[in-house]
Design a protein around this motif. Sequence first.
Motif, PDB file in Angstrom:
ATOM      1  N   LEU A 176      39.032  42.114  43.525  1.00 57.89           N
ATOM      2  CA  LEU A 176      40.037  41.564  42.619  1.00 57.89           C
ATOM      3  C   LEU A 176      39.562  40.210  42.111  1.00 57.89           C
ATOM      4  CD1 LEU A 176      43.241  42.464  44.675  1.00 57.89           C
ATOM      5  CD2 LEU A 176      42.155  43.765  42.842  1.00 57.89           C
ATOM      6  N   LEU A 177      39.428  40.093  40.793  1.00 61.25           N
ATOM      7  CA  LEU A 177      38.935  38.875  40.170  1.00 61.25           C
ATOM      8  C   LEU A 177      39.987  38.273  39.261  1.00 61.25           C
ATOM      9  CD1 LEU A 177      35.371  40.104  39.133  1.00 61.25           C
ATOM     10  CD2 LEU A 177      35.948  38.653  41.074  1.00 61.25           C
ATOM     11  N   PRO A 178      40.039  36.954  39.141  1.00 63.02           N
ATOM     12  CA  PRO A 178      40.964  36.338  38.185  1.00 63.02           C
ATOM     13  C   PRO A 178      40.572  36.704  36.755  1.00 63.02           C
ATOM     14  CG  PRO A 178      40.129  34.725  39.780  1.00 63.02           C
ATOM     15  CD  PRO A 178      39.302  35.959  39.942  1.00 63.02           C
ATOM     16  N   GLN A 179      41.582  36.818  35.892  1.00 56.93           N
ATOM     17  CA  GLN A 179      41.319  37.093  34.481  1.00 56.93           C
ATOM     18  C   GLN A 179      40.390  36.038  33.884  1.00 56.93           C
ATOM     19  OE1 GLN A 179      41.920  39.266  32.123  1.00 56.93           O
ATOM     20  NE2 GLN A 179      43.422  40.710  32.974  1.00 56.93           N
ATOM     21  N   ARG A 180      40.555  34.789  34.328  1.00 55.96           N
ATOM     22  CA  ARG A 180      39.717  33.704  33.808  1.00 55.96           C
ATOM     23  C   ARG A 180      38.238  33.966  34.076  1.00 55.96           C
ATOM     24  NH1 ARG A 180      37.316  30.591  36.940  1.00 55.96           N
ATOM     25  NH2 ARG A 180      38.714  31.113  38.665  1.00 55.96           N
ATOM     26  N   PHE A 181      37.913  34.349  35.304  1.00 54.80           N
ATOM     27  CA  PHE A 181      36.513  34.601  35.640  1.00 54.80           C
ATOM     28  C   PHE A 181      35.983  35.814  34.887  1.00 54.80           C
ATOM     29  CE2 PHE A 181      33.039  36.366  38.074  1.00 54.80           C
ATOM     30  CZ  PHE A 181      32.298  35.234  38.421  1.00 54.80           C
ATOM     31  N   TYR A 182      36.804  36.839  34.782  1.00 53.49           N
ATOM     32  CA  TYR A 182      36.388  38.044  34.053  1.00 53.49           C
ATOM     33  C   TYR A 182      36.085  37.730  32.594  1.00 53.49           C
ATOM     34  CZ  TYR A 182      36.945  42.357  31.391  1.00 53.49           C
ATOM     35  OH  TYR A 182      36.768  43.386  30.492  1.00 53.49           O
ATOM     36  N   GLN A 183      36.977  36.971  31.935  1.00 55.81           N
ATOM     37  CA  GLN A 183      36.787  36.665  30.527  1.00 55.81           C
ATOM     38  C   GLN A 183      35.562  35.785  30.300  1.00 55.81           C
ATOM     39  OE1 GLN A 183      38.304  37.925  27.957  1.00 55.81           O
ATOM     40  NE2 GLN A 183      39.879  39.063  29.066  1.00 55.81           N
ATOM     41  N   GLN A 184      35.303  34.860  31.217  1.00 57.10           N
ATOM     42  CA  GLN A 184      34.204  33.923  31.027  1.00 57.10           C
ATOM     43  C   GLN A 184      32.839  34.538  31.330  1.00 57.10           C
ATOM     44  OE1 GLN A 184      35.049  30.476  33.427  1.00 57.10           O
ATOM     45  NE2 GLN A 184      36.663  29.727  32.059  1.00 57.10           N
ATOM     46  N   HIS A 185      32.770  35.431  32.314  1.00 56.72           N
ATOM     47  CA  HIS A 185      31.465  35.859  32.820  1.00 56.72           C
ATOM     48  C   HIS A 185      31.182  37.357  32.646  1.00 56.72           C
ATOM     49  CE1 HIS A 185      30.865  31.921  34.703  1.00 56.72           C
ATOM     50  NE2 HIS A 185      32.119  32.005  35.118  1.00 56.72           N
ATOM     51  N   LEU A 186      32.201  38.200  32.624  1.00 54.63           N
ATOM     52  CA  LEU A 186      31.963  39.631  32.646  1.00 54.63           C
ATOM     53  C   LEU A 186      32.332  40.346  31.350  1.00 54.63           C
ATOM     54  CD1 LEU A 186      33.270  40.314  36.266  1.00 54.63           C
ATOM     55  CD2 LEU A 186      30.901  40.575  35.502  1.00 54.63           C
ATOM     56  N   HIS A 187      33.321  39.851  30.666  1.00 56.95           N
ATOM     57  CA  HIS A 187      33.809  40.575  29.483  1.00 56.95           C
ATOM     58  C   HIS A 187      32.747  40.610  28.391  1.00 56.95           C
ATOM     59  CE1 HIS A 187      36.587  42.197  26.569  1.00 56.95           C
ATOM     60  NE2 HIS A 187      36.254  41.239  25.732  1.00 56.95           N
ATOM     61  N   ILE A 188      32.642  41.771  27.731  1.00 51.97           N
ATOM     62  CA  ILE A 188      31.726  41.963  26.602  1.00 51.97           C
ATOM     63  C   ILE A 188      32.556  42.410  25.411  1.00 51.97           C
ATOM     64  CG2 ILE A 188      29.757  43.275  25.722  1.00 51.97           C
ATOM     65  CD1 ILE A 188      28.809  43.583  28.585  1.00 51.97           C
ATOM     66  N   SER A 189      32.420  41.722  24.305  1.00 52.17           N
ATOM     67  CA  SER A 189      33.228  42.034  23.121  1.00 52.17           C
ATOM     68  C   SER A 189      32.773  43.308  22.429  1.00 52.17           C
ATOM     69  CB  SER A 189      33.183  40.862  22.133  1.00 52.17           C
ATOM     70  OG  SER A 189      33.687  39.677  22.736  1.00 52.17           O
ATOM     71  N   SER A 190      31.483  43.574  22.441  1.00 52.81           N
ATOM     72  CA  SER A 190      30.943  44.730  21.725  1.00 52.81           C
ATOM     73  C   SER A 190      31.286  46.031  22.444  1.00 52.81           C
ATOM     74  CB  SER A 190      29.425  44.607  21.600  1.00 52.81           C
ATOM     75  OG  SER A 190      28.865  45.796  21.091  1.00 52.81           O
ATOM     76  N   LEU A 191      31.944  46.948  21.726  1.00 57.37           N
ATOM     77  CA  LEU A 191      32.262  48.251  22.304  1.00 57.37           C
ATOM     78  C   LEU A 191      31.002  49.054  22.596  1.00 57.37           C
ATOM     79  CD1 LEU A 191      35.321  49.299  20.098  1.00 57.37           C
ATOM     80  CD2 LEU A 191      35.364  48.454  22.444  1.00 57.37           C
ATOM     81  N   LEU A 192      29.982  48.870  21.774  1.00 58.66           N
ATOM     82  CA  LEU A 192      28.730  49.602  21.975  1.00 58.66           C
ATOM     83  C   LEU A 192      28.040  49.169  23.257  1.00 58.66           C
ATOM     84  CD1 LEU A 192      26.645  51.604  20.880  1.00 58.66           C
ATOM     85  CD2 LEU A 192      25.592  49.703  19.637  1.00 58.66           C
ATOM     86  N   LEU A 193      27.994  47.859  23.511  1.00 57.15           N
ATOM     87  CA  LEU A 193      27.335  47.356  24.722  1.00 57.15           C
ATOM     88  C   LEU A 193      28.157  47.646  25.976  1.00 57.15           C
ATOM     89  CD1 LEU A 193      25.944  43.930  23.451  1.00 57.15           C
ATOM     90  CD2 LEU A 193      24.717  46.080  23.790  1.00 57.15           C
ATOM     91  N   ARG A 194      29.455  47.777  25.824  1.00 56.86           N
ATOM     92  CA  ARG A 194      30.281  48.099  26.991  1.00 56.86           C
ATOM     93  C   ARG A 194      29.948  49.474  27.550  1.00 56.86           C
ATOM     94  NH1 ARG A 194      36.523  46.624  25.481  1.00 56.86           N
ATOM     95  NH2 ARG A 194      36.211  44.477  24.780  1.00 56.86           N
ATOM     96  N   GLY A 195      29.783  50.424  26.666  1.00 55.87           N
ATOM     97  CA  GLY A 195      29.517  51.783  27.114  1.00 55.87           C
ATOM     98  C   GLY A 195      30.805  52.535  27.405  1.00 55.87           C
ATOM     99  N   PRO A 196      30.704  53.864  27.575  1.00 53.85           N
ATOM    100  CA  PRO A 196      31.902  54.689  27.745  1.00 53.85           C
ATOM    101  C   PRO A 196      32.599  54.515  29.090  1.00 53.85           C
ATOM    102  CG  PRO A 196      29.915  56.008  28.017  1.00 53.85           C
ATOM    103  CD  PRO A 196      29.469  54.665  27.568  1.00 53.85           C
ATOM    104  N   ALA A 197      31.925  53.939  30.093  1.00 53.22           N
ATOM    105  CA  ALA A 197      32.516  53.852  31.436  1.00 53.22           C
ATOM    106  C   ALA A 197      33.134  52.488  31.718  1.00 53.22           C
ATOM    107  CB  ALA A 197      31.449  54.165  32.487  1.00 53.22           C
ATOM    108  N   TRP A 198      33.307  51.665  30.710  1.00 55.20           N
ATOM    109  CA  TRP A 198      33.803  50.303  30.946  1.00 55.20           C
ATOM    110  C   TRP A 198      35.187  50.289  31.599  1.00 55.20           C
ATOM    111  CZ3 TRP A 198      31.211  45.814  30.614  1.00 55.20           C
ATOM    112  CH2 TRP A 198      31.949  44.621  30.665  1.00 55.20           C
ATOM    113  N   LYS A 199      36.084  51.138  31.102  1.00 56.51           N
ATOM    114  CA  LYS A 199      37.448  51.152  31.644  1.00 56.51           C
ATOM    115  C   LYS A 199      37.508  51.680  33.072  1.00 56.51           C
ATOM    116  CE  LYS A 199      39.846  51.512  27.211  1.00 56.51           C
ATOM    117  NZ  LYS A 199      40.807  52.316  26.390  1.00 56.51           N
ATOM    118  N   ALA A 200      36.490  52.401  33.500  1.00 57.75           N
ATOM    119  CA  ALA A 200      36.436  52.873  34.884  1.00 57.75           C
ATOM    120  C   ALA A 200      35.812  51.845  35.807  1.00 57.75           C
ATOM    121  CB  ALA A 200      35.657  54.185  34.969  1.00 57.75           C
ATOM    122  N   ASN A 201      35.229  50.784  35.231  1.00 59.36           N
ATOM    123  CA  ASN A 201      34.614  49.730  36.036  1.00 59.36           C
ATOM    124  C   ASN A 201      35.473  48.471  36.116  1.00 59.36           C
ATOM    125  OD1 ASN A 201      32.258  51.203  36.626  1.00 59.36           O
ATOM    126  ND2 ASN A 201      31.356  50.643  34.659  1.00 59.36           N
TER     127      ASN A 201
END
Length: 329
Positions: A141-166
Amino acid sequence: MNVSGLDPDQTLEYRPATTIVRLLPTGLLLIFLGLLILALVVDRDREPVWTYLGVGLCLTLGAGLSGFTLWRRWHHGKPVFTLSPDGIHYRIPFVKQVLIPWHEIQGVDTVDIEAGYWSILWSTESLRYNTFILRHVTVILLPQRFYQQHLHISSLLLRGPAWKANFIPKGDLVQMALHHEYVSVEPRALREAVEARWRAFREKPAAPMARTSVPSTMNPSAAKTAVSHPAPTSGVIAMGEDPKSMSWWEATKVIALLIGIAIVSANLAGLWQASAPTPESDARAQARTHQKAWQESIKKSREDSKRLEAEDKERRRQLDEDMRRAFGR
């Protein structure tokens, strides 16, 4: 050495090599199906182009997948995530690698995750979203702040189809999944390894860590347990099953598919036929021969007609020119 992974001072690496290698029967099956479809084609002159496109797609995907699995059998690749005293090194392929310090993690849990994929429903020629459940997945479980700063990727192409499962939102937190099946370990063993390090280091601030070298071998395991083998120079432990190992069932599937590919290939090469020629097949062959001869005759007649028409046109032109010369005098 604590092979269970519960010693928090150990650094554990998790790779998807074994999961990829296990796709070898799928690649061979695609090759077999492509050759089988080609062998079953009766009248190749009348077969629609989509049949050959499907055959080419099966053979291309099958050969590519088989080659990649064999290559991955010897080249294990980079880890998806690494558990170290400093945190979790999480790699997003082709994008970036992120260090998640233990003090940023708000909790460790085991959940069931709903995932899905798009497929074509041929009966209605429409897209359909198919869902399935991934059981007993370890999440942090990660804070939204950490996720947005370090993990989130804006590009749908770079995210890949399994992003919502990760990455699954949960209120002010984000659940980041560590999929045990993808790295070929037991779910309980993975959770215990993560939780042991989180409890040991969550009160300590993260310190810079020098990158250790990647171990080149993995210890074989008969069962899906977190079996490990320490690298001789780096102290890093590669977790999971050995990609070079193969169960009897997997070996049987590979051998059966190779035999099937050899048999169908021999048929296509004309080394054998499924059955002796029948009167019906001879009649179809004669009909195709007559039809081809008729088409060639029609083509030849059209060519002769065009040639005669051109010659007649030339004669008329020559006659007109001779007449103009005669009257001009």
